[in-house]
Each structure stands twice: as structure tokens, then as C-alpha cells.
Design an enzyme around this catalytic site. Structure first.
Site, PDB file in Angstrom:
ATOM      1  N   HIS A  13      -9.213  10.697  -0.999  1.00 40.81           N
ATOM      2  CA  HIS A  13      -7.853  10.491  -1.545  1.00 40.81           C
ATOM      3  C   HIS A  13      -7.565   8.974  -1.168  1.00 40.81           C
ATOM      4  O   HIS A  13      -7.960   8.492  -0.398  1.00 40.81           O
ATOM      5  CB  HIS A  13      -6.791  11.560  -1.152  1.00 40.81           C
ATOM      6  CG  HIS A  13      -6.407  11.390   0.360  1.00 40.81           C
ATOM      7  ND1 HIS A  13      -5.668  10.440   0.769  1.00 40.81           N
ATOM      8  CD2 HIS A  13      -7.164  12.070   1.359  1.00 40.81           C
ATOM      9  CE1 HIS A  13      -5.426  10.759   1.987  1.00 40.81           C
ATOM     10  NE2 HIS A  13      -6.614  11.521   2.682  1.00 40.81           N
ATOM     11  N   CYS A  14      -6.498   8.573  -1.821  1.00 42.24           N
ATOM     12  CA  CYS A  14      -5.841   7.446  -1.556  1.00 42.24           C
ATOM     13  C   CYS A  14      -4.154   8.078  -1.802  1.00 42.24           C
ATOM     14  O   CYS A  14      -3.920   9.052  -2.027  1.00 42.24           O
ATOM     15  CB  CYS A  14      -6.269   6.253  -2.235  1.00 42.24           C
ATOM     16  SG  CYS A  14      -6.322   6.456  -3.985  1.00 42.24           S
ATOM     17  N   GLU A  15      -3.431   6.895  -1.963  1.00 36.16           N
ATOM     18  CA  GLU A  15      -1.855   7.384  -2.267  1.00 36.16           C
ATOM     19  C   GLU A  15      -2.000   8.143  -3.440  1.00 36.16           C
ATOM     20  O   GLU A  15      -1.244   9.124  -3.673  1.00 36.16           O
ATOM     21  CB  GLU A  15      -1.096   6.147  -2.382  1.00 36.16           C
ATOM     22  CG  GLU A  15       0.113   6.622  -2.522  1.00 36.16           C
ATOM     23  CD  GLU A  15       1.347   5.512  -2.001  1.00 36.16           C
ATOM     24  OE1 GLU A  15       2.333   5.900  -1.843  1.00 36.16           O
ATOM     25  OE2 GLU A  15       0.805   4.476  -1.985  1.00 36.16           O
ATOM     26  N   SER A  17      -4.573   8.711  -5.833  1.00 29.45           N
ATOM     27  CA  SER A  17      -6.303   9.132  -5.887  1.00 29.45           C
ATOM     28  C   SER A  17      -6.663   8.646  -7.466  1.00 29.45           C
ATOM     29  O   SER A  17      -7.137   9.266  -8.372  1.00 29.45           O
ATOM     30  CB  SER A  17      -6.093  10.461  -6.173  1.00 29.45           C
ATOM     31  OG  SER A  17      -6.403  10.929  -4.780  1.00 29.45           O
ATOM     32  N   TYR A  53      -2.325  11.614  -1.951  1.00 29.98           N
ATOM     33  CA  TYR A  53      -1.584  12.227  -0.893  1.00 29.98           C
ATOM     34  C   TYR A  53      -0.083  12.241  -1.187  1.00 29.98           C
ATOM     35  O   TYR A  53       0.454  13.025  -0.776  1.00 29.98           O
ATOM     36  CB  TYR A  53      -1.743  11.367   0.298  1.00 29.98           C
ATOM     37  CG  TYR A  53      -1.096  11.722   1.592  1.00 29.98           C
ATOM     38  CD1 TYR A  53      -1.714  12.674   2.152  1.00 29.98           C
ATOM     39  CD2 TYR A  53       0.077  10.999   1.761  1.00 29.98           C
ATOM     40  CE1 TYR A  53      -0.936  13.493   3.415  1.00 29.98           C
ATOM     41  CE2 TYR A  53       0.681  11.552   3.126  1.00 29.98           C
ATOM     42  CZ  TYR A  53       0.238  12.693   3.722  1.00 29.98           C
ATOM     43  OH  TYR A  53       0.865  13.248   4.870  1.00 29.98           O
TER      44      TYR A  53
END
Length: 115
Positions: A13-15, A17, A53
């Protein structure tokens, strides 16, 4: 003891995705393909967190520690600008090079999305 990849789910994930999380997932799959004979994989269960996230925190904040702070928060703007600049420079350098065969084009397995 040793870790058995077929029993492990890896969640990227990232902030949001949208870019970094999926890109990391694709890269991890490429590395797994390089280290195994097709169709075997050490880590077959790869996931990208749907909505990143940010979405996870909104839906499940009770499972998170601390507060959610957006990457667009003023406190992170200098770092965000620096990393964006480095990313663009790296991208320009890579795309200026001669084209190479892509592992991904032959061995990319579909990734799953967690909702």
C-alpha cells in the site's frame, strides 16, 4: 524457523494505492518470478490495499495507532517536492536508455485487491 511463502499474504500500500503500492507489488512479483521456475512462486498471495492507507484508516481507524496525516499536509511539502523531483529525474534517465526486454510482460501474475 523458515518462512513458507505459500502461507504468507503480502499486502502492499501507499497513501492511495494508486502508484507506489501497486508498483512495489509488481516489482516484488518480478523478483519472485526471477527466483522460481514458472509457474511456481514463493509468495503467490500478493495484495494491494484498495484505496490505500487513507481508505483503510477511514474504515478501520480502531486498528491503527496515532492519527492519519495526509502526504499533502504542509509539514510534508518540502519532502514531497524533493521526492517528486528525484522520481522525475530517475524516470527521465531510465526512459532515455535503450529499451530492454521486460520480465513483467511475460511473467506478471494478476494481483488481488483487498476491499
Amino acid at each position: 524457523g523458515s518462512m513458507r511463502g505459500d502461507r504468507v499474504a503480502v499486502v502492499f500500500h501507499c497513501e492511495y494505492s494508486k502508484h507506489r503500492g501497486p508498483k512495489a507489488c509488481d516489482y516484488f512479483r518480478q523478483l519472485d518470478r526471477l527466483n522460481n521456475e514458472y509457474p511456481k512462486l514463493t509468495f503467490p498471495q500478493l495484495f494491494v490495499l484498495d484505496g490505500g492507507y487513507r481508505n483503510f484508516f477511514r474504515r478501520h481507524c480502531e486498528m491503527c495507532e496515532g492519527n492519519y496525516i495526509s502526504m499533502w499536509d504542509d509539514a510534508y511539502q518540502p519532502e514531497c517536492k524533493r521526492q517528486t523531483s528525484e522520481h522525475r529525474k530517475s524516470w527521465s534517465e531510465q526512459n532515455g536508455r535503450s529499451k530492454r526486454c521486460s520480465i513483467r510482460s511475460r511473467s506478471r501474475a494478476p494481483r488481488k485487491t483487498l476491499n
